[in-house]
Design an enzyme around this catalytic site. Structure first.
Site, PDB file in Angstrom:
ATOM      1  N   HIS A  64       0.864  -1.173   0.000  1.00 58.16           N
ATOM      2  CA  HIS A  64       0.000   0.000   0.000  1.00 58.16           C
ATOM      3  C   HIS A  64       0.907   1.231   0.000  1.00 58.16           C
ATOM      4  CE1 HIS A  64      -3.880  -1.977   1.670  1.00 58.16           C
ATOM      5  NE2 HIS A  64      -3.179  -2.851   0.964  1.00 58.16           N
ATOM      6  N   GLU A  66       1.173   3.724   2.085  1.00 60.44           N
ATOM      7  CA  GLU A  66       1.782   4.005   3.384  1.00 60.44           C
ATOM      8  C   GLU A  66       2.912   3.019   3.694  1.00 60.44           C
ATOM      9  OE1 GLU A  66      -2.548   5.293   3.473  1.00 60.44           O
ATOM     10  OE2 GLU A  66      -1.422   3.592   2.701  1.00 60.44           O
TER      11      GLU A  66
END
Length: 159
Positions: A64, A66
């Site tokens: 992802h 992040e």
């Protein structure tokens, strides 16, 4: 800042940090992926790491935006003074990353198209600023409209 869940951060400072995450989201979209970008900064705004969602490109469901930014930043002795900036409210997986490592501040580009765990993080002491940036909203709205099956896969919706 349109909304601050908890804590305060000057709008101009947060908006400047968000520019890095938006550039990452745009790069992910151009590469055929999901347009979510993130970056990790120190308290003074120095960039530690940046990344975008690469689930499609790498065929890896754990990459992802992040997590990509977090990995790119490398090991830090303490995360409490760091700032995670993301174009979209973080999912539970990414919210867990913020909580697990004690990242002190989260700046969210938008939570209109998806609301993840930012309120939960605020309840657990993370300073959260939600900007609801029009560019982030438009980018995700367009992506969801044009690629609904991929979006549903990303957020775990099965039909």
């Amino acid at each position: 800042m349109n909304r601050t869940t908890t804590g305060a951060m000057p709008r101009e400072f947060a908006a400047n940090l968000l520019e890095v995450a938006i550039a990452e989201a745009e790069a992910g979209l151009v590469a055929g992926g999901i347009p979510i970008g993130a970056a990790l900064f120190d308290a003074d705004g120095a960039l530690l790491g940046r990344g975008h969602n690469r689930r499609v490109q790498d065929e890896d469901p754990s990459v992802h935006a992040e997590t990509a930014a977090f990995r790119a930043a490398g090991r830090q002795r303490d995360y409490r003074s760091t700032i995670m900036v993301t174009t979209l409210s973080p999912c539970w997986y990414c919210s867990g990353l913020v909580r697990q490592f004690g990242i002190g501040t989260l700046v969210v580009g938008e939570s209109v198209t998806f609301t993840g765990g930012h309120d939960w993080l605020a309840e657990h002491g993370v300073r959260v600023a939600v900007l609801d940036d029009a560019r982030c909203v438009e980018m995700m709205t367009r992506f969801i409209r044009e690629r609904p099956a991929l979006w549903n896969e990303d957020i775990g919706v099965t039909e």
